[in-house]
Every structure is written in C-alpha cells, then in structure tokens.
Motif scaffolding. Sequence first.
Motif, short mmCIF file in Angstrom:
data_model
loop_
_atom_site.label_atom_id
_atom_site.label_comp_id
_atom_site.label_asym_id
_atom_site.label_seq_id
_atom_site.Cartn_x
_atom_site.Cartn_y
_atom_site.Cartn_z
N THR A 15 25.27 45.05 6.68
CA THR A 15 25.37 45.50 5.44
C THR A 15 24.09 44.92 4.47
O THR A 15 23.70 43.79 5.32
CB THR A 15 26.71 45.44 4.58
OG1 THR A 15 26.43 46.14 3.39
CG2 THR A 15 26.95 44.28 4.33
N THR A 16 24.07 45.18 3.53
CA THR A 16 22.92 44.36 2.64
C THR A 16 23.44 42.90 2.09
O THR A 16 24.72 42.88 1.92
CB THR A 16 22.32 45.24 1.61
OG1 THR A 16 23.45 45.68 0.38
CG2 THR A 16 21.95 46.70 1.96
N LEU A 17 22.52 42.30 1.81
CA LEU A 17 23.07 41.07 0.93
C LEU A 17 23.78 41.32 -0.04
O LEU A 17 24.63 40.70 -0.66
CB LEU A 17 21.75 40.23 1.01
CG LEU A 17 21.25 39.63 2.17
CD1 LEU A 17 20.17 38.55 1.81
CD2 LEU A 17 22.18 38.95 3.29
N ASP B 205 26.49 26.85 8.31
CA ASP B 205 25.50 27.23 8.78
C ASP B 205 24.61 28.20 7.95
O ASP B 205 23.27 27.96 8.06
CB ASP B 205 25.97 28.02 9.98
CG ASP B 205 26.69 27.15 11.11
OD1 ASP B 205 25.99 26.26 11.51
OD2 ASP B 205 27.78 27.79 11.77
N GLY B 206 25.26 28.80 7.04
CA GLY B 206 24.80 29.58 5.97
C GLY B 206 23.83 28.95 5.16
O GLY B 206 22.39 29.33 4.99
N HIS C 180 25.34 36.59 9.36
CA HIS C 180 26.60 37.55 9.50
C HIS C 180 26.46 38.54 8.77
O HIS C 180 27.02 39.79 9.44
CB HIS C 180 27.54 36.59 9.34
CG HIS C 180 28.24 35.81 10.63
ND1 HIS C 180 29.29 36.11 11.19
CD2 HIS C 180 27.77 34.84 11.10
CE1 HIS C 180 29.52 35.60 12.07
NE2 HIS C 180 28.63 34.57 12.10
N VAL C 181 25.99 38.71 7.52
CA VAL C 181 26.13 39.70 6.60
C VAL C 181 25.26 40.81 7.25
O VAL C 181 25.85 42.10 7.51
CB VAL C 181 25.42 39.30 5.38
CG1 VAL C 181 25.36 40.73 4.73
CG2 VAL C 181 26.48 38.48 4.44
N TYR D 272 21.22 32.06 -0.84
CA TYR D 272 22.21 33.07 -0.88
C TYR D 272 23.60 32.50 -0.57
O TYR D 272 24.49 33.11 -1.00
CB TYR D 272 21.84 33.98 0.49
CG TYR D 272 22.92 35.18 0.87
CD1 TYR D 272 22.49 36.38 -0.22
CD2 TYR D 272 23.94 35.08 1.66
CE1 TYR D 272 23.50 37.16 -0.37
CE2 TYR D 272 24.86 36.19 1.58
CZ TYR D 272 24.75 37.14 0.68
OH TYR D 272 25.42 38.38 0.69
N SER D 273 23.76 31.64 0.11
CA SER D 273 25.42 30.88 0.53
C SER D 273 25.69 30.46 -0.96
O SER D 273 27.02 30.67 -1.19
CB SER D 273 25.14 29.72 1.27
OG SER D 273 24.77 30.18 2.89
N LEU D 274 24.89 29.78 -1.76
CA LEU D 274 25.27 29.36 -3.08
C LEU D 274 25.65 30.72 -3.87
O LEU D 274 26.59 30.64 -5.03
CB LEU D 274 24.20 28.55 -3.75
CG LEU D 274 24.38 27.18 -2.94
CD1 LEU D 274 23.17 26.46 -3.81
CD2 LEU D 274 25.44 26.25 -3.35
#
Length: 522
Positions: free
Chosen positions: A121-123, A153-154, A114-115, A161-163
Amino acid sequence: MSEISRKCQLYDTTLRDGAQGEGVSFSTDDKVKVAKTLAGIGIDFIEAGYASSSTEDTEIFRRLSEIDMDRTRVVAFGSTRKKKLKAEDDPGLKMLIETGAKTVTLYGKSWDLHVEKILGTTLENNLDMVYDSIRFLRSKGLEVIFDAEHFFDGFKENLDYSLAVLERAEEAGASVLVLCDTNGGSFPNQIGDITSKVCDRAKCEVGIHAHNDTECAVANSISAVIAGATHVQGTINGFGERTGNANLISVIAGLHKLGYETLAQESMAKLTDVSRYIDRIVNVRSNPHMPYVGESAFTHKAGQHIDAVLKLPKAYEHISPSLVGNKRRVLASKQSGKAAILNKARQFKLEVGEGQVESLTKMVKELEKEGYEFENADGSLFLRMAEHLGVYQQPFTIINYAATDNSNKYQSVGMEVQVGDEVILTTAESRRGLVDAIRKALDKAIESKFPDVSMIKLEDFRVMDLDTEKGTAARVGVLIRSRCDSRVFGTFGVSSNMLKASLDAIEDSNKFGLLVLSGRAP
C-alpha cells in the motif's frame, strides 16, 4: 518526554510472542497458570494472545476475566485495520473488542520497505491505517499500546517516515509507543541513540520490544530504558521465534541493579522459581547457564575462586543469589581443595572435626582419580561423605545381579538385594533397555520396605567415556538426574562395565531419594 523516569512498566508476551518459538506451545490451562504466576509477582501487562488467531486465544480472555489479577492488566493483541477496510468494519479490530480486554496492543508498519513491498500500500494509507485503528479502539474506551513493527530498521533507512508513524499513533491516542527491533539486528548503541531521539519528541510513554538475533536483546532493552523508555516488553526465559525475545527475567534483574523500579523485593526473590516453573509448563529443561536464575549462575569450581567467595561473596558474585531466589553452589571437583570439601560438608549439614578434613578431602580425591565426577552429583557425594564420617546407614545393599538382553524383544534383570535382615530375589523386564530393567528390579526389591520408592523419578541419563585410550578396559561414567517431589539431584556411577556404572548411579539415586522422602536429605 526528555526527563528520564526511574520507573519502568513490565510487559510480558510469553503467551503470544513466546509461543511462536520452536517447540513452545501452551494449552488454555497452561496459559491460565502462567498468567496467574506472572500476576502474582506483579507484572504490569500480560499479553494473553492474538485475538483473531484461534478459538483457544479467544477462550483465554474469558478464563482470565474470571480471575482476580490484582493490578495486572490482561492485553489482547492485534493489527491495524486492513488496507481497504474502514476501522469499524475490520473483523480483527472487532475481535479485539469482543475479548473484553480493557487494554489492547496494535502492531503497525513503521518501515517504508514493509509498507510498500510487503503490505502493498502507500505510505500515506499506512499512516491512516494506524490512526484510524487506534482512534476507533479509543472511541470504545480501550487503552491502546502501539507496537511500531520494524521501527529501528525503518528509522535507519527513512527516519522521517518512521517518526511520522509514531506521531500519527500518538495523535490517535496511543498510551505507549513501543519501538520494535523485530529483526533483532540492532546493537545497544544504536538502540540507545534512536530511543533517546524518540523520547525527546514523544509526549506519551515510550517502550522497547527486542528480539535476540544478535544476542543483544537484553542489553538492547536495558539501553532503551537508560535512554528514556519507560515500558519494556519481553518473554520469560527469552522464549520466542528464531533466537527468541528479550529474556524478561534478565531484564528485570538488570534494571534492578541499575536502580529502576520494576518488581517489589519479595517478587524479585521469586524470579528463579518463576523461570523454572514456566520451563516445566513448556516441558523444556531449564538452562543451567542462564544468567541470574540458572543453576550454574552462582556456581564456583576453581579452588582460588571458592576460597575467595567463601571469604567475601562479592569478590566473585555481582549480586547476592538470594536477591533473585537462587543459591550459591560450590562444586567438589578436581580443581577444588579442602575449602570446597569443607564447604560441601557444611552445606550437607555434616559435622567435620579438624582431624577429619584431611581424610575427607583425600577420600574425595581418590574417588575422582577412579573417574567419579561430583560436580553435578550431590546425591552421590553426600552418600560417600556421610559413609566416610560414619553417620549414614545404608537402607539396602545390592548383593548380586545378572542381566539378559533378548535382542529386539525385551531385556531382563535378576537381582539379589539385602534389605535389613532379609535377602530378596527379584526379576524385572523392560522393552526400553537394560538400564530401565535394572531400575525396575531394584524398585521391586525394596518397595515392600519403602513403598514410596516409586516417587523417585529418573529425569536424565548420560554415559561418558572417562579414559577411551584404554580400549576395552576403559571406564565409563553414568550421570543420572532424578526428581523426587520438587527436589532434583544427581548421582554418579563408574565402572569398566556400563551396566555396573548404571546400577551404581541408580542405587545412589534410590538411596538419596529415600532420604529426601524421609525429610533427612540435606
């Protein structure tokens, strides 16, 4: 937060996420009524609206600020800053502050897909957007709940990344990290496992926000709490986009069964009333099969089940209906015997002698052979049983009627009705059909003696083929659902003539409705 708490915060988003459901909308007055009702039972957080979506959502915060909400916190909802703006310059964040709400919920992206593909955009910039937005609102003295959108889902695709998103939100001062199953595609074992991993790392409260696309939203919410979440979001009756959100009514009742602290006992007993009241505000018919609070949730039909539940309720009931403000119903049907008929008589407060049970059961069975179905027609069943026992005197009798269908113009009905010693002739017309003309003619005939008859409202009308193999001689059944004040009841008519079946059901509706109005209905 490795230690599992037995307390759980309740967060209602009926007025925002629930309003995204097809056919669901709330006026500002509706929102005030819902918010007051939910505050009245002790919901911890009420999400009143999306701060930047409409002037109506802005107005609700002003209205609610003038009302004593006791300990309930009114929440404004919004998103993290735009990707190219500073937090202090973002109009959405400014509007959150302008609502006057002391608690805000911010949603932000936690799925790298989604990002990069949706937000564009960037992470790293997304991490900054989360941190900057929360930090800015905290600097204004606001409590911030962070909704990690698409978290599960992430996590499945890029857990690091989600964490990291959660860590930045926590560092910025979020009081609750809400894990969102936004697509609603996860299952309880996945929710429980992932939530447990997050709770082991987080230093603040962890929450769950589940959608119902796999019909697991309630189970997923409860699984998250068992895994350590202490904050659960949902909507009353599961209203929401697509297939809806977690039904907060069922979540509350389920958590109560498991020993979690949510609502006080007296508030638990109001859940059925709250569920049906909000259905009426939304103008949808309550689902009779909804767990815990549905009209059929504690309804028993099979003879052996009825016999058992009357002897020992827990034999066929997982909780007492009164815990959630509901009632046990025992149906009189082709599948029920003397125990069910006797129980219905007791519910109706009819005294039945030992020698009368057999004849009463036989009478009901004979009517059922004719096509009567009393499962949802307590009004008609009471009238037949009371007449059989000789304890009911009819307030009026329909002697004759005649109907005329003037094609596309109007329909008319003439009727001869005896009320006491007087025989009254009436006619009525309707452009809505002969059934409506029948109802009007009957009301007109008896209104001089019973002026409150207009308070009996017809809510639903259904025609059923009972024996179609008989061709033109086939009988039809007509089930009518009526409302009188807050009382809802059903009546049933049977005939080979649809209008006669309708007339019988309407006649029973008025007769039982008059008992309701006089306070003599069981």
